[in-house]
Design a protein around this motif. Structure first.
Motif, PDB file in Angstrom:
ATOM      1  N   PRO C  12       0.800  -1.220   0.000  1.00  0.00           N
ATOM      2  CA  PRO C  12       0.000   0.000   0.000  1.00  0.00           C
ATOM      3  C   PRO C  12       0.841   1.282   0.000  1.00  0.00           C
ATOM      4  O   PRO C  12       1.996   1.286   0.422  1.00  0.00           O
ATOM      5  CB  PRO C  12      -0.796  -0.114   1.303  1.00  0.00           C
ATOM      6  N   GLN C  13       0.225   2.352  -0.450  1.00  0.00           N
ATOM      7  CA  GLN C  13       0.742   3.718  -0.302  1.00  0.00           C
ATOM      8  C   GLN C  13       1.041   3.995   1.173  1.00  0.00           C
ATOM      9  O   GLN C  13       0.257   3.635   2.053  1.00  0.00           O
ATOM     10  CB  GLN C  13      -0.342   4.716  -0.741  1.00  0.00           C
ATOM     11  N   GLY C  14       2.173   4.639   1.422  1.00  0.00           N
ATOM     12  CA  GLY C  14       2.475   5.053   2.791  1.00  0.00           C
ATOM     13  C   GLY C  14       3.251   4.018   3.583  1.00  0.00           C
ATOM     14  O   GLY C  14       3.660   4.268   4.715  1.00  0.00           O
ATOM     15  N   ALA C  15       3.433   2.831   2.977  1.00  0.00           N
ATOM     16  CA  ALA C  15       4.187   1.783   3.677  1.00  0.00           C
ATOM     17  C   ALA C  15       5.674   1.917   3.353  1.00  0.00           C
ATOM     18  O   ALA C  15       6.068   2.621   2.424  1.00  0.00           O
ATOM     19  CB  ALA C  15       3.678   0.411   3.251  1.00  0.00           C
ATOM     20  N   ILE C  16       6.501   1.229   4.131  1.00  0.00           N
ATOM     21  CA  ILE C  16       7.927   1.210   3.834  1.00  0.00           C
ATOM     22  C   ILE C  16       8.174   0.423   2.549  1.00  0.00           C
ATOM     23  O   ILE C  16       7.281  -0.263   2.046  1.00  0.00           O
ATOM     24  CB  ILE C  16       8.731   0.570   4.991  1.00  0.00           C
ATOM     25  N   ALA C  17       9.389   0.535   2.030  1.00  0.00           N
ATOM     26  CA  ALA C  17       9.759  -0.206   0.827  1.00  0.00           C
ATOM     27  C   ALA C  17      10.588  -1.422   1.216  1.00  0.00           C
ATOM     28  O   ALA C  17      11.597  -1.277   1.906  1.00  0.00           O
ATOM     29  CB  ALA C  17      10.556   0.693  -0.109  1.00  0.00           C
ATOM     30  N   PRO C  18      10.169  -2.632   0.812  1.00  0.00           N
ATOM     31  CA  PRO C  18      10.982  -3.815   1.119  1.00  0.00           C
ATOM     32  C   PRO C  18      12.358  -3.702   0.452  1.00  0.00           C
ATOM     33  O   PRO C  18      12.479  -3.186  -0.652  1.00  0.00           O
ATOM     34  CB  PRO C  18      10.184  -4.974   0.502  1.00  0.00           C
ATOM     35  N   THR C  19      13.377  -4.188   1.149  1.00  0.00           N
ATOM     36  CA  THR C  19      14.745  -4.050   0.651  1.00  0.00           C
ATOM     37  C   THR C  19      15.337  -5.383   0.228  1.00  0.00           C
ATOM     38  O   THR C  19      16.527  -5.477  -0.002  1.00  0.00           O
ATOM     39  CB  THR C  19      15.643  -3.499   1.767  1.00  0.00           C
ATOM     40  N   GLY C  20      14.532  -6.398   0.161  1.00  0.00           N
ATOM     41  CA  GLY C  20      15.090  -7.700  -0.195  1.00  0.00           C
ATOM     42  C   GLY C  20      14.028  -8.564  -0.808  1.00  0.00           C
ATOM     43  O   GLY C  20      13.055  -8.067  -1.406  1.00  0.00           O
ATOM     44  N   THR C  21      14.185  -9.854  -0.646  1.00  0.00           N
ATOM     45  CA  THR C  21      13.289 -10.819  -1.280  1.00  0.00           C
ATOM     46  C   THR C  21      12.094 -11.120  -0.387  1.00  0.00           C
ATOM     47  O   THR C  21      11.876 -12.251   0.037  1.00  0.00           O
ATOM     48  CB  THR C  21      14.056 -12.118  -1.571  1.00  0.00           C
ATOM     49  N   ARG C  56       6.950   2.517  18.285  1.00  0.00           N
ATOM     50  CA  ARG C  56       5.664   3.074  17.828  1.00  0.00           C
ATOM     51  C   ARG C  56       5.566   3.004  16.308  1.00  0.00           C
ATOM     52  O   ARG C  56       4.540   2.623  15.751  1.00  0.00           O
ATOM     53  CB  ARG C  56       5.505   4.512  18.318  1.00  0.00           C
ATOM     54  N   ARG C  57       6.647   3.362  15.651  1.00  0.00           N
ATOM     55  CA  ARG C  57       6.644   3.383  14.180  1.00  0.00           C
ATOM     56  C   ARG C  57       6.486   1.975  13.604  1.00  0.00           C
ATOM     57  O   ARG C  57       5.800   1.785  12.595  1.00  0.00           O
ATOM     58  CB  ARG C  57       7.946   4.010  13.689  1.00  0.00           C
ATOM     59  N   ALA C  58       7.100   0.995  14.240  1.00  0.00           N
ATOM     60  CA  ALA C  58       6.967  -0.393  13.763  1.00  0.00           C
ATOM     61  C   ALA C  58       5.499  -0.819  13.807  1.00  0.00           C
ATOM     62  O   ALA C  58       4.977  -1.403  12.847  1.00  0.00           O
ATOM     63  CB  ALA C  58       7.827  -1.329  14.603  1.00  0.00           C
ATOM     64  N   PHE C  59       4.834  -0.525  14.926  1.00  0.00           N
ATOM     65  CA  PHE C  59       3.405  -0.859  15.017  1.00  0.00           C
ATOM     66  C   PHE C  59       2.602  -0.089  13.962  1.00  0.00           C
ATOM     67  O   PHE C  59       1.670  -0.625  13.359  1.00  0.00           O
ATOM     68  CB  PHE C  59       2.858  -0.557  16.416  1.00  0.00           C
ATOM     69  N   MET C  60       2.959   1.178  13.757  1.00  0.00           N
ATOM     70  CA  MET C  60       2.217   1.973  12.776  1.00  0.00           C
ATOM     71  C   MET C  60       2.470   1.470  11.349  1.00  0.00           C
ATOM     72  O   MET C  60       1.562   1.481  10.508  1.00  0.00           O
ATOM     73  CB  MET C  60       2.605   3.449  12.900  1.00  0.00           C
ATOM     74  N   ASN C  61       3.681   1.030  11.083  1.00  0.00           N
ATOM     75  CA  ASN C  61       3.962   0.441   9.762  1.00  0.00           C
ATOM     76  C   ASN C  61       3.123  -0.815   9.535  1.00  0.00           C
ATOM     77  O   ASN C  61       2.600  -1.048   8.441  1.00  0.00           O
ATOM     78  CB  ASN C  61       5.461   0.117   9.635  1.00  0.00           C
ATOM     79  N   MET C  62       2.991  -1.611  10.583  1.00  0.00           N
ATOM     80  CA  MET C  62       2.136  -2.794  10.521  1.00  0.00           C
ATOM     81  C   MET C  62       0.685  -2.378  10.276  1.00  0.00           C
ATOM     82  O   MET C  62      -0.017  -2.978   9.444  1.00  0.00           O
ATOM     83  CB  MET C  62       2.257  -3.577  11.837  1.00  0.00           C
ATOM     84  N   LYS C  63       0.252  -1.359  10.977  1.00  0.00           N
ATOM     85  CA  LYS C  63      -1.126  -0.869  10.861  1.00  0.00           C
ATOM     86  C   LYS C  63      -1.437  -0.389   9.441  1.00  0.00           C
ATOM     87  O   LYS C  63      -2.519  -0.656   8.899  1.00  0.00           O
ATOM     88  CB  LYS C  63      -1.313   0.277  11.868  1.00  0.00           C
ATOM     89  N   THR C  64      -0.492   0.298   8.834  1.00  0.00           N
ATOM     90  CA  THR C  64      -0.691   0.790   7.463  1.00  0.00           C
ATOM     91  C   THR C  64      -0.993  -0.364   6.513  1.00  0.00           C
ATOM     92  O   THR C  64      -1.876  -0.277   5.651  1.00  0.00           O
ATOM     93  CB  THR C  64       0.577   1.529   6.972  1.00  0.00           C
ATOM     94  N   ILE C  65      -0.261  -1.448   6.690  1.00  0.00           N
ATOM     95  CA  ILE C  65      -0.440  -2.600   5.805  1.00  0.00           C
ATOM     96  C   ILE C  65      -1.783  -3.286   6.081  1.00  0.00           C
ATOM     97  O   ILE C  65      -2.526  -3.616   5.154  1.00  0.00           O
ATOM     98  CB  ILE C  65       0.746  -3.573   5.981  1.00  0.00           C
ATOM     99  N   ALA C  66      -2.109  -3.449   7.356  1.00  0.00           N
ATOM    100  CA  ALA C  66      -3.389  -4.077   7.709  1.00  0.00           C
ATOM    101  C   ALA C  66      -4.559  -3.241   7.214  1.00  0.00           C
ATOM    102  O   ALA C  66      -5.554  -3.768   6.701  1.00  0.00           O
ATOM    103  CB  ALA C  66      -3.465  -4.284   9.223  1.00  0.00           C
ATOM    104  N   GLU C  67      -4.444  -1.926   7.355  1.00  0.00           N
ATOM    105  CA  GLU C  67      -5.552  -1.046   6.972  1.00  0.00           C
ATOM    106  C   GLU C  67      -5.828  -1.078   5.473  1.00  0.00           C
ATOM    107  O   GLU C  67      -6.949  -0.808   5.043  1.00  0.00           O
ATOM    108  CB  GLU C  67      -5.276   0.394   7.426  1.00  0.00           C
TER     109      GLU C  67
END
Lengths: 135, 135, 135
Positions: C12-21, C56-67
């Protein structure tokens, strides 16, 4: 928090009391997710004495939660086991599981040695169960 | 143990042999849960020599189990990877996954460095797969 | 790779970018599996400064993906938390969860101290969510 859609948080009689921001378990659809359980005596909320007692109690604490949703140990589909000493504790885990699961079959299991557990404990098990709901 | 309700324990041809109180995998509903796999040669039940060979073999051992339920690597929905040296092994894991998954997409992955694995091994992977059953 | 049968890879928009496989998350049936999230600022893809900010940011990153799949934190059915210092970080995790989940209920949680995380980070959380699809 908004209402949870179809998730049932588990807090059965006879289970340990959570000490932080977590619940004992949750049912979602046909699956039951149990939090990492340790060898805590639910009667006193203190850690048992010996390593073997703690391992057995941790599995029994997990079982109490699963049983509240009509699942038994034979309905377990995944165990993730965290120990703090692989060489000494893995044989004890095998011994206790052989006792609790009888002759099997046993659930798929992953076991790793971690650096530390809460309260400097020596064993923690996270279980997932499958108990289809009647339509 | 009472009969398992709708759980199928997996023990396919070509897979490694469990050495303790655990099964290789289980199907429950539309999901397949595979036990932590390591770089064990199913032909000899011994650990492979090099780190890269072990990592590739662990993924292949997981694949064998998933395929017995008609799931491929592209049906994997979660990987939890345990290594004993993040700096040295994570790049090897990425290399092997790029090879096995082709250009992707890749499953969600969690990778952590633990203190120790069984048999002082260096890599273990726990996989979850989704393979809907035909009605 | 052959097409995935009914699995939706999340990006999703607003999520981090994966850096690997690996991918950020996947929906399979009624469940959403989110990859291990750390305290990375999605705006810059760099790790935040303080331990509390990272948690806090780790939980919020998780939340972005779930949402992105219509699930909120209250739809979480399992958290597996990896820290690199149980004594110092578990209280911070509890504090941040109390803030993000309000008065609860909280999901079942397993928390262990591991030897190392990627980029020598201090906190990683793996979350599973339940968000039934409308028929």
């Amino acid at each position: 928090m908004p209402p949870m859609r179809g998730i049932k948080i588990l807090s059965p009689q006879g289970a340990i009391a959570p000490t932080g921001t977590w619940s004992l378990g949750a049912r979602a659809g046909d699956f039951i997710f149990v939090a990492g359980m340790r060898g805590i005596d639910p009667a006193t909320n203190t850690i048992l004495d010996t390593e073997e007692e703690r391992i057995r109690r941790a599995f029994m604490n997990m079982k109490t939660i699963a049983e509240s949703e009509d699942a038994g140990l034979s309905d377990c589909v995944r165990l993730t086991v965290f120990v703090t000493d692989m060489a000494r504790l893995r044989p004890l885990v095998n011994k206790v599981q052989a006792e609790l699961w009888g002759g099997g079959p046993f659930p798929p299991r992953t076991i790793v040695e971690v650096a530390r557990l809460n309260q400097d404990d020596i064993f923690e098990v996270e279980g997932t169960f499958y108990a289809p709901q009647r339509p």
